[in-house]
Design an enzyme around this catalytic site. Structure first.
Site, PDB file in Angstrom:
ATOM      1  N   ILE A 136       0.868  -1.173   0.000  1.00  0.00           N
ATOM      2  CA  ILE A 136       0.000   0.000   0.000  1.00  0.00           C
ATOM      3  C   ILE A 136       0.902   1.219   0.000  1.00  0.00           C
ATOM      4  CG2 ILE A 136      -2.029  -1.063   1.047  1.00  0.00           C
ATOM      5  CD1 ILE A 136      -1.200  -0.063   3.737  1.00  0.00           C
ATOM      6  N   ASP A 137       0.378   2.338  -0.451  1.00  0.00           N
ATOM      7  CA  ASP A 137       1.189   3.545  -0.592  1.00  0.00           C
ATOM      8  C   ASP A 137       1.730   4.024   0.748  1.00  0.00           C
ATOM      9  OD1 ASP A 137       0.559   3.548  -3.293  1.00  0.00           O
ATOM     10  OD2 ASP A 137      -1.157   4.896  -3.033  1.00  0.00           O
ATOM     11  N   LYS A 138       2.797   4.784   0.686  1.00  0.00           N
ATOM     12  CA  LYS A 138       3.448   5.331   1.879  1.00  0.00           C
ATOM     13  C   LYS A 138       2.444   6.030   2.794  1.00  0.00           C
ATOM     14  CE  LYS A 138       6.747   9.044   3.052  1.00  0.00           C
ATOM     15  NZ  LYS A 138       5.847  10.202   3.224  1.00  0.00           N
TER      16      LYS A 138
END
Length: 302
Positions: A136-138
């Site tokens: 998942i994105d930062k």
């Protein structure tokens, strides 16, 4: 082993670097130009320059070099482990944490923390992504499944590919969405105008996101979303596509309208079949406090 890409030109196209950047959406144009410069791109078995104009009948072969891996080192970083057994770990990743090391993030990542807290991790994705089945994105928080051995990794990855694993998210978006539920089925590829972004584009990868309205506010809507596919930035891109951009999103959203450290997007629920016992497992993670505080703020404003 590095994958080799081959293309046969059926009609006259543009410069080879532009043609390849359109075809290989997961790689930047500057990266492709480096490959051309280093002789990793051949046209009709001949090395060419980046400004070469591809012609009808050309046969292009691209053999990217093996990636140089960064050795991830264990770091004593606090980690919210929701579940762990001999095969699988489920982690509740905080907002702001990168999943695996890269050139700009050599330390402080989820992988660095996992190497410290977890005894064994799958080696399928190499030293740089040990155990990482999906990302998942930062600035997205929430649940991730991690494999502790290669058999578990293969079976979990298979569930993602076959769309039997279920991933649900909560998102706060700008605007008052009138449909109670719906499905966004639109192909996603790299944005030709901005290489940092992805967009809905002809020829992109098949992408499907289901949504349901949980609560409406003045100027905002809280959504529950379920991923059928798992493309890079998929939820953020699909919501932008239908005109309801993610609140706090620095890349796809409007100018900052709410205080926060990034997009208000949280992976709340994760369901998969255990790779050894075949038991269906479901895990949930509450919204982060900052997310809850922001919801209370928009409620009061409404």
């Amino acid at each position: 082993m590095t994958e080799t890409y081959t293309f046969k030109i059926t009609k006259e196209k543009s410069r080879i670097d532009k043609f390849l950047s359109d075809q290989l959406a997961d790689h930047s144009r500057s990266q492709i130009q480096e490959w051309i410069k280093d002789g990793d791109v051949r046209v009709n078995d001949t090395v060419v320059k980046a400004n070469y104009k591809v012609q009808e009948g050309d046969e292009i072969e691209v053999t990217p070099p093996e990636p140089v891996e960064i050795d991830a080192v264990p770091e004593d970083i606090p980690l919210d482990i929701v579940y762990e057994d001999e095969d699988v770990v489920v982690v509740n990743k905080p907002q702001g944490m990168v999943v695996h090391p890269s050139a700009g993030h050599a330390s402080g990542t989820l992988v660095n923390a996992l190497l410290y807290h977890v005894k064994d991790l799958s080696g399928i994705n190499g030293k740089i992504r040990p155990g990482i089945v999906h990302r998942i994105d930062k600035d997205t928080s929430g649940l991730l499944m991690v494999a502790k051995n290669d058999l578990a990794h293969e079976k979990l990855a298979e569930q993602l590919q076959e769309k039997t694993a279920k991933r649900e998210y909560m998102a706060l978006v700008h605007g008052e969405l009138q449909h109670d539920k719906g499905t966004i089925d639109a192909p996603i590829g790299r944005d030709p105008k901005n290489r940092k972004k992805f967009t809905v584009i002809d020829g992109g990868k098949h992408s499907v996101t289901h949504f349901e309205v949980i609560e409406r506010f003045k100027d905002f809507t809280l959504l529950r979303l379920q991923l059928e596919t798992g493309r890079t930035h998929q939820i953020r891109v699909h919501l932008e596509y239908i005109g309801f951009r993610m609140a706090g999103d620095p890349l796809y959203g409007p100018r900052k309208t709410l205080e926060g450290k990034g997009q208000f997007l949280h992976a709340t629920s994760l369901t998969f079949v255990h790779p050894r016992t075949n038991e269906t497992l479901t895990f949930s993670a509450p919204l982060p406090q900052e997310f809850e505080d922001t919801l209370e703020l928009v409620r009061r404003r409404s």
